[in-house]
Structures are given as structure tokens and as C-alpha cells.
Design an enzyme around this catalytic site. Structure first.
Site, mmCIF file in Angstrom:
data_model
loop_
_atom_site.group_PDB
_atom_site.id
_atom_site.type_symbol
_atom_site.label_atom_id
_atom_site.label_comp_id
_atom_site.label_asym_id
_atom_site.label_seq_id
_atom_site.Cartn_x
_atom_site.Cartn_y
_atom_site.Cartn_z
ATOM 1 N N ARG A 259 0.850 -1.311 -0.109
ATOM 2 C CA ARG A 259 0.099 -0.089 0.405
ATOM 3 C C ARG A 259 0.890 1.453 -0.104
ATOM 4 N NH1 ARG A 259 -5.076 -1.311 3.626
ATOM 5 N NH2 ARG A 259 -6.494 -2.526 2.529
ATOM 6 N N LYS B 124 -16.842 -18.942 2.388
ATOM 7 C CA LYS B 124 -19.327 -18.752 2.353
ATOM 8 C C LYS B 124 -19.337 -18.037 1.581
ATOM 9 C CE LYS B 124 -18.615 -19.969 7.198
ATOM 10 N NZ LYS B 124 -18.897 -19.431 8.215
ATOM 11 N N GLY C 232 -10.129 -9.718 -0.040
ATOM 12 C CA GLY C 232 -9.850 -10.433 1.078
ATOM 13 C C GLY C 232 -8.708 -10.788 1.148
ATOM 14 N N GLY D 200 -12.973 -4.692 1.792
ATOM 15 C CA GLY D 200 -14.105 -4.690 1.939
ATOM 16 C C GLY D 200 -14.642 -3.310 0.880
#
Ligand code: AMP
Length: 401
Positions: free
Chosen positions: A36, A197, A354, A377
Site C-alpha cells: 500500500r 462461504k 480479502g 471491503g
């Protein structure tokens, strides 16, 4: 997209409030991944070369709204200097008289970093008084923190309403890559989505099937889709209570002309562990006492086949338990296939969110994709089709300068 960029401003002698995302991974005061920081260098170079006085603003971690030593940004100046190649002074607060004195002491071409924005509650509540205090420090606001753009905070959204505003080069690159991948992509578009999931990615999947031509599903979430189709998944990770949601997504896909592709074979085992004994079986044959932890070679061939002729690939999530060998194989091989086609010039590939970046780094191909987003996010919310407040504010403020 209609926002201004760094190139649209006369920066000489101006004080620039640069919202960066320096919420970097760190352990015991040492930065463990400087991506970053490094990606901000083109913006810093431009500001320095054009004689701007640069005031870097960022959050770090989740302090409760007051000073907490473990969340201080002070430890970062060394890494910033090394990466950016310029001295970086540090201000112990991001607003108030000390901050103002430091900022006023800057000469054109100099850079300072101010303390964690989240040491003030007004940052996260987007408090107008706090925002005004920040705005007092500079002449132009440049937002280069796409990864924080899903938050409507003072420094990511509020400032845009008070000052001439533009995007930094990192923000611009992220937005262009994402726009080219999903808003106006070259077709056919293949989305590859894995991860544990479906419950955490329902909105992502719902949006994707409306926009892409093929959705290849791997990882644990593929099990839920297979279960929803009546396929035996044995002891595999599966959200049985999400079967209806999976069926809804399949129906939306059908109505939208999106083909959902599920793995055709699986890597299965009885006891999970590094190098645990395992076999490969067709997806429909997973025994009741075994679990699927990766996709098999047939599935890779199937994915390769779907990628043939594709012009755009969008990727989020690993296709197996990639952290543990050899169950990283499916993810590695799929990532290498996408990287190969990207290098061949036939494919635009965009990945993010993620674990995706670490999975691609693990596969050794993160630098071979067209664009890998460092946002977590924000990337996912963008994949959900949401308007990100930080981006909306950039667009809304195009006439402010
Ligand atoms: P997510 O954050 O939703 O992208 O999920 C990432 C996690 O999914 C990683 O930690 C993987 O180990 C895990 N994962 C991927 N495939 C499977 C699988 N077949 N069974 C269990 N976990 C998986």
C-alpha cells in the site's frame, strides 16, 4: 466517471491534503507488507516534482476515538521515506495548532504525515466541525485511498464538500480497472469466485450474475451450490441453510443469461492437514465421510475452457484451502492460467478483496494480472454494485476546483 485528478491542478506552492490508506499489515511495530505504501509513490513523486506541500492523512487500525500508542502512525515514517525517497516529518495530531504549525513550516516539495485520524471521534462520524479543522490545513484535497472509500468518514467523504477535490493516481488506477472490469468490460466476462462461504458474498454473487457471462465458483461456497442442486457434499464446508439463497442466485443467473460453472471434480480427504492423504473424485461422488478441500484437474481444464475467448476476468476468493499444501494447487493453477492469458495480451484480469491478493501472491502471479486491488471491503462493496461514498463524493465535487 467525472472526477478531477492530480493532473487537473496547479499544485505549485499549494498545500495538499492527501488521504492515503496507510492501514498496512504490521507486527510488533514492523510493516510486514509495504504494497500500500509503495503504490502511493507515483502520487508522492508527482506532488513533490510539482512543488506541492504534501500533508498525508490516514487511519490505522480501530482505536476508540482517542490516542492509543499501539495505533500511532509514528512508526511508519521510516518505511514511507524508504519507499517514497523523500524525508517525511511527523505531526503528533491531525488537527489543531501543532498540526497547523507543522504544515505551515513545509516548503514546496516537502512531505509530512499527521497522526492517526481515528484518534478523533469526528473522523468516523464525519463530524462537520472535525472536517472543517482538517480542511483548514490545506488548499486542495486529494483522495488516494480507494480502500477506505466505502466509508463516509470526514477524510474520505466530508472533505470533498469543503475543498477543491481530486483523485490521486492510485485511486484513479483502481477506479479505471474496476470500471473496465465490470461497468463497461470487453465481453465475454468470466468471474471466478471462491472463498469459504456464500453468506458473506451473497450480494456480490447476486450482482455478478446480472453482469457477467460466466461465473465459475470454487472454494467452500461451491459446496453450498452443489448441495442446493441435490449433490452429496459429504463433510465438506457447506451452508445448508443457504440453499434457498443459492437457488435464487441460480435463477437470477438463468434469467440474466449468465452461466454458472461448478467444479467437475474435487480433491477429497478424511482428515485435514498439511500433505494429508487425499484423492480426486468427480464432484457427484464425494463420499459421505469425506470433505472437498480443493478443485481437481478436470475443473482446471473446465475453467481453462471457459476462459478461452474471454476478454475480461474478475477474481475474488481462493478456490481451495490454499493456505495448506497441496490444497493450494487448484488456486495456483487457475491463477497461472489467468496470468498466462493476461500476458498473452488477450485478457484483462482484475482481482481483489480479502484473501485474494495473498492467494495470487502465493501462486506467484499477482504482478501478472492486469490489476490487483489492495482494497478489501471497498473492492467487495464495489463488486456488490454499491456506490462507494468516497467515490461518489469525488464525482460530485468535480466543479469545486
Ligand atoms: P473468503 O474470505 O470468503 O474469500 O474465504 C477464504 C477462505 O476460504 C480461505 O481461508 C480458504 O482456506 C477457505 N476455503 C477455500 N476453499 C475451501 C474449501 N473447499 N473448504 C473450506 N474452506 C475453503
Amino acid at each position: 466517471m467525472t472526477f478531477k485528478t492530480l493532473r487537473d491542478f496547479d499544485l505549485k506552492g499549494k498545500t495538499i491534503l492527501l488521504r492515503a490508506d496507510l492501514n498496512v499489515p504490521a507486527k510488533d511495530g514492523v510493516v510486514t507488507d509495504t504494497t500500500r505504501i509503495d503504490r502511493l509513490k507515483p502520487t508522492i513523486d508527482w506532488l513533490v516534482q510539482h512543488g506541492a506541500k504534501t500533508v498525508v492523512l490516514s487511519h490505522f487500525g480501530r482505536p476508540k476515538g482517542g490516542f492509543e500508542a499501539e495505533f500511532s502512525l509514528a512508526f511508519l515514517t521510516k518505511d514511507l521515506q524508504e519507499s517514497w525517497g523523500v524525508p517525511v516529518s511527523f505531526g503528533k495530531d491531525c488537527i489543531g495548532s501543532d498540526a497547523l504549525a507543522l504544515v505551515q513550516s513545509l516548503q514546496p516539495g516537502q512531505v509530512c504525515l499527521l497522526e492517526n485520524l481515528r484518534f478523533h471521534k469526528g473522523e468516523e462520524s464525519n463530524d462537520p466541525i472535525f472536517t472543517k479543522e482538517l480542511a483548514k490545513l490545506g488548499n486542495i484535497y486529494i483522495n488516494d485511498a480507494f480502500s477506505a472509500a466505502h466509508r463516509a468518514h470526514a477524510s474520505t467523504e466530508g472533505l470533498a464538500h469543503l475543498m477543491p477535490t481530486g483523485a490521486g493516481f492510485l485511486m484513479e488506477a483502481e477506479l479505471n480497472a474496476l470500471h473496465n472490469a465490470l461497468e463497461s468490460p470487453k465481453r465475454p466476462v468470466v468471474a471466478i469466485v471462491g472463498g469459504a462461504k456464500i453468506s458473506t458474498k451473497l450480494s456480490v454473487l447476486d450482482n455478478l450474475v446480472r453482469k457477467v457471462d460466466v461465473l465459475f465458483l470454487g472454494g467452500g461456497m461451491a459446496n453450498t451450490f452443489l448441495f442446493a442442486q441435490g449433490v452429496e457434499v459429504g463433510k465438506s464446508l457447506c451452508e445448508h441453510d443457504m440453499a434457498d439463497e443459492a437457488r435464487k442466485i441460480m435463477k437470477t443467473a438463468q434469467d440474466s443469461g449468465c452461466e454458472i460453472v461448478l467444479p467437475s471434480d474435487r480433491v477429497i480427504l478424511k482428515e485435514f492437514g498439511k500433505n494429508a492423504p487425499h484423492t480426486i473424485c468427480p464432484t457427484k461422488d464425494v463420499p459421505a465421510d469425506q470433505e472437498a478441500v480443493d478443485i481437481g484437474p478436470d475443473s482446471i481444464a473446465l475453467l481453462r475452457n471457459k476462459l478461452t475467448g474471454a476478454k475480461t476476468v474478475l477474481w475474488n476468493g481462493p478456490l481451495g484451502v490454499f493456505e495448506v499444501e497441496p490444497f493450494d494447487k487448484g488456486t495456483n493453477e487457475a491463477a497461472r492460467a489467468v496470468a498466462e492469458m493476461t500476458s498473452g495480451g488477450t485478457l484483462v484480469s482484475v482481482a481483489g478483496g480479502g484473501d485474494t491478493v495473498s492467494a495470487l501472491e502465493h501462486a506467484g502471479v499477482a504482478d501478472k494480472f492486469t490489476y490487483v486491488s489492495t482494497a478489501g471491503g471497498a473492492f467487495l462493496e464495489w463488486m456488490e454494485g454499491k456506490t462507494l461514498p468516497g467515490v461518489a463524493a469525488l464525482n460530485a465535487c468535480k466543479s469545486a476546483a
